[in-house]
Design a protein around this motif. Structure first.
Motif, short mmCIF file in Angstrom:
data_model
loop_
_atom_site.label_atom_id
_atom_site.label_comp_id
_atom_site.label_asym_id
_atom_site.label_seq_id
_atom_site.Cartn_x
_atom_site.Cartn_y
_atom_site.Cartn_z
N PRO A 160 -6.50 4.60 0.54
CA PRO A 160 -6.39 3.79 -0.68
C PRO A 160 -5.59 4.48 -1.79
N LEU A 161 -5.76 5.80 -1.89
CA LEU A 161 -5.02 6.53 -2.91
C LEU A 161 -3.55 6.68 -2.54
N LEU A 162 -3.29 6.89 -1.26
CA LEU A 162 -1.91 7.05 -0.82
C LEU A 162 -1.10 5.77 -1.01
N GLU A 163 -1.77 4.63 -1.00
CA GLU A 163 -1.09 3.36 -1.24
C GLU A 163 -0.57 3.25 -2.66
N LEU A 164 -1.11 4.06 -3.55
CA LEU A 164 -0.66 4.07 -4.95
C LEU A 164 0.53 4.98 -5.15
N THR A 165 1.00 5.61 -4.07
CA THR A 165 2.11 6.58 -4.17
C THR A 165 3.30 6.14 -3.32
N THR A 166 4.34 6.96 -3.38
CA THR A 166 5.53 6.70 -2.56
C THR A 166 5.25 6.96 -1.08
N GLY A 167 4.19 7.73 -0.81
CA GLY A 167 3.84 8.02 0.58
C GLY A 167 4.70 9.08 1.21
N ASP A 168 5.50 9.79 0.42
CA ASP A 168 6.35 10.83 0.99
C ASP A 168 5.53 12.09 1.28
N THR A 169 6.18 13.10 1.81
CA THR A 169 5.49 14.31 2.22
C THR A 169 4.74 14.97 1.09
N ALA A 209 -11.81 12.26 4.66
CA ALA A 209 -10.39 12.04 4.44
C ALA A 209 -9.91 10.73 5.09
N VAL A 210 -10.54 10.33 6.17
CA VAL A 210 -10.14 9.12 6.89
C VAL A 210 -10.26 7.89 6.00
#
Length: 225
Positions: free
Chosen positions: A113-122, A107-108
């Motif tokens: 990299p995938l979260l950077e493609l999102t809004t990063g919210d909860t 997970a680390v």
């Protein structure tokens, strides 16, 4: 004396005939001149039709210009085609990414990299995660490997929310396919997702996705499969 009288009668008769001819000519002139005036009136009446036609033409021109105005507005889309293509790339990359991993994934290194493609919210942090629990234990035991692909099928909604200030958003139907190999056997599954991206500081990011179909087995009628 009789000869002058004969000449006099002849002269009077000639004058009478000439007068009659003059009267006929004058009468014909008046009649035809009146007809000409009437023709002028008819002509003006005939001109009224082209004038009305001209007005109708003007009205038609106005209608055309009126129809052109919405066309001009439609000529400026909410999102340009080049931006739509960028949004589709983000959707496909994310949806393929969350189903691409293997038993050695951490997970680390896998999540950021995938979260950077999102809004990063909860919500996106919760959904951008590797399998867990028994599923992950089985994956490690069988040394599983999952490879995902995704393609945008069609756009569903393109909007610019001025009321809530969320900006421009695109929701598209995305078909994601994953092939999982474990214990020497491979299984392929496809699902359709309604993926939404929004513009955030000049780039498109995934703000959410919901299941649209039910996969290869038991696909719903709404999935279009």
């Amino acid at each position: 004396m009789e000869l002058p009288a004969e000449n006099k009668r002849t002269a009077l008769l000639a004058l009478a005939v000439l007068g009659a001819l003059l009267a006929v000519a004058l009468t014909m002139f008046i009649v035809f001149d009146g007809d000409g005036d009437g023709g002028g009136e008819d002509g003006s009446g005939g001109q009224a039709a082209p004038t009305a036609g001209g007005k109708a033409g003007s009205g038609g021109a106005d209608a055309d210009s009126g129809s052109d105005e919405p066309g001009d507005a439609a000529a400026t889309p909410i999102v340009a085609l080049t931006e739509v293509a960028e949004a589709h790339t983000v959707m496909s990359k994310y949806m393929a990414g969350i189903t691409t991993y293997d038993y050695k994934s951490s997970a680390v290194t896998w999540v950021p990299p995938l979260l950077e493609l999102t809004t990063g919210d909860t919500r996106m942090k919760q959904t951008t995660a590797l399998p867990s629990g028994k599923t992950w234990a089985t994956c490690e035991a069988e040394q599983c490997e999952s490879k995902g692909t995704a393609v945008v099928v069609r756009d569903a909604v393109i909007a610019d929310d001025l009321v809530r200030g969320s900006g421009r958003t695109i929701s598209s139907l995305v078909k994601a396919t994953s092939t999982v190999t474990a214990g020497g056997q491979s299984t392929t599954e496809s699902n359709e997702w309604l993926v939404t991206v929004q513009e955030d500081r000049g780039k498109w990011v995934v703000s959410g996705f919901d299941i649209f179909g039910l996969g290869d087995v038991g696909a719903s009628e709404e999935s279009g499969e």
